[in-house]
Write an enzyme that holds these catalytic residues in place. Sequence first.
Site, short mmCIF file in Angstrom:
data_model
loop_
_atom_site.label_atom_id
_atom_site.label_comp_id
_atom_site.label_asym_id
_atom_site.label_seq_id
_atom_site.Cartn_x
_atom_site.Cartn_y
_atom_site.Cartn_z
N SER A 211 0.80 -1.23 0.00
CA SER A 211 0.00 0.00 0.00
C SER A 211 0.83 1.27 0.00
O SER A 211 0.45 2.27 -0.59
CB SER A 211 -0.94 0.00 1.22
OG SER A 211 -1.79 -1.11 1.19
N HIS A 257 0.42 4.55 4.17
CA HIS A 257 -0.30 5.26 3.10
C HIS A 257 0.15 6.71 3.01
O HIS A 257 0.41 7.23 1.91
CB HIS A 257 -1.80 5.18 3.36
CG HIS A 257 -2.36 3.80 3.27
ND1 HIS A 257 -3.72 3.55 3.25
CD2 HIS A 257 -1.76 2.59 3.18
CE1 HIS A 257 -3.92 2.25 3.16
NE2 HIS A 257 -2.75 1.64 3.13
#
Length: 306
Positions: A211, A257
């Site tokens: 991610s 993220h």
Amino acid sequence: MDHAAAGPPDAGPPDAGPPGAHSLPGCYRHPDRETGIRCTRCERPICPDCMVNASVGFHCPDCASGRTGGSGPAPAASRPRTLAGGAVAADPRLVTKVLIGINLALFLVQLSVGDRFTQQFELLGRAYITFPGPVEGVAEGQWYRLLTAMFLHSSYLHILFNMVSLWWLGGPLEGALGRARYLALYFCSGLAGSALTYLIAAQNQPSLGASGAIFGLFGATAALVRRLNADMRPVVILLAINLVFTFTWSNIAWQAHVGGLVAGGLIGYAMLHAPRERRTLVQYGTCALVLVAVVVLTLVRTAQLT
């Protein structure tokens, strides 16, 4: 969302074409790019990505390198380049396919070997994996976890979402940047996400997944859309939706993220907006600065935990 890796809008005076002409000629090396600029030596139309500064006007890559005809391989100066100055590849998605293949292969290994394999390579600050047993983690010298965690996943849904995102975002970026710059973006973004997770998350909280690198591609996609003067709204909306999920769903390492997004945005902007005369220096210099930040964050957290 428009991901086409076309060149920038044409600049310069209108082409002096015949009366009644309705469009500008295409670049002799990139026929799909209309341009009003011509080489001052051979008068062939050239787009902004092919222009080479000359004492008077601009030269095409062939004239600038002294190659105006003949056979044999073209010198580096005359080879087609991507929007960011990389070499144009026959398969503009090859690196993306390889990255997806590596992630899928390691996921099969995880399923076959079990938790012990995952626990050995996931991101972990400093904790006991089994007790009694040794204390393990990045703070114990296992720095490879910052990298290996980028290729591990916790479930079928986890890897499915990340690989679909990688295919959708990675292909256009690989075509616009070129393979080397695309790989630099991917790994620097992923490592930045890992470093921020290591710095902020609890030391015994394991983390894994692509991610961080994927959000780096989001940031670079925004830079690409801006470079192409396309509509930014689809990118902003999609990014906002993903950030909502990041901060509302449980068991998501939001630090990865955010770290990947910031690094990817910075690197993507440098890759696509660097001045031509210092392009390589700016592009890879930005990657180097991100890696320096990764090292600094890692050292700071390690000092805190040991």
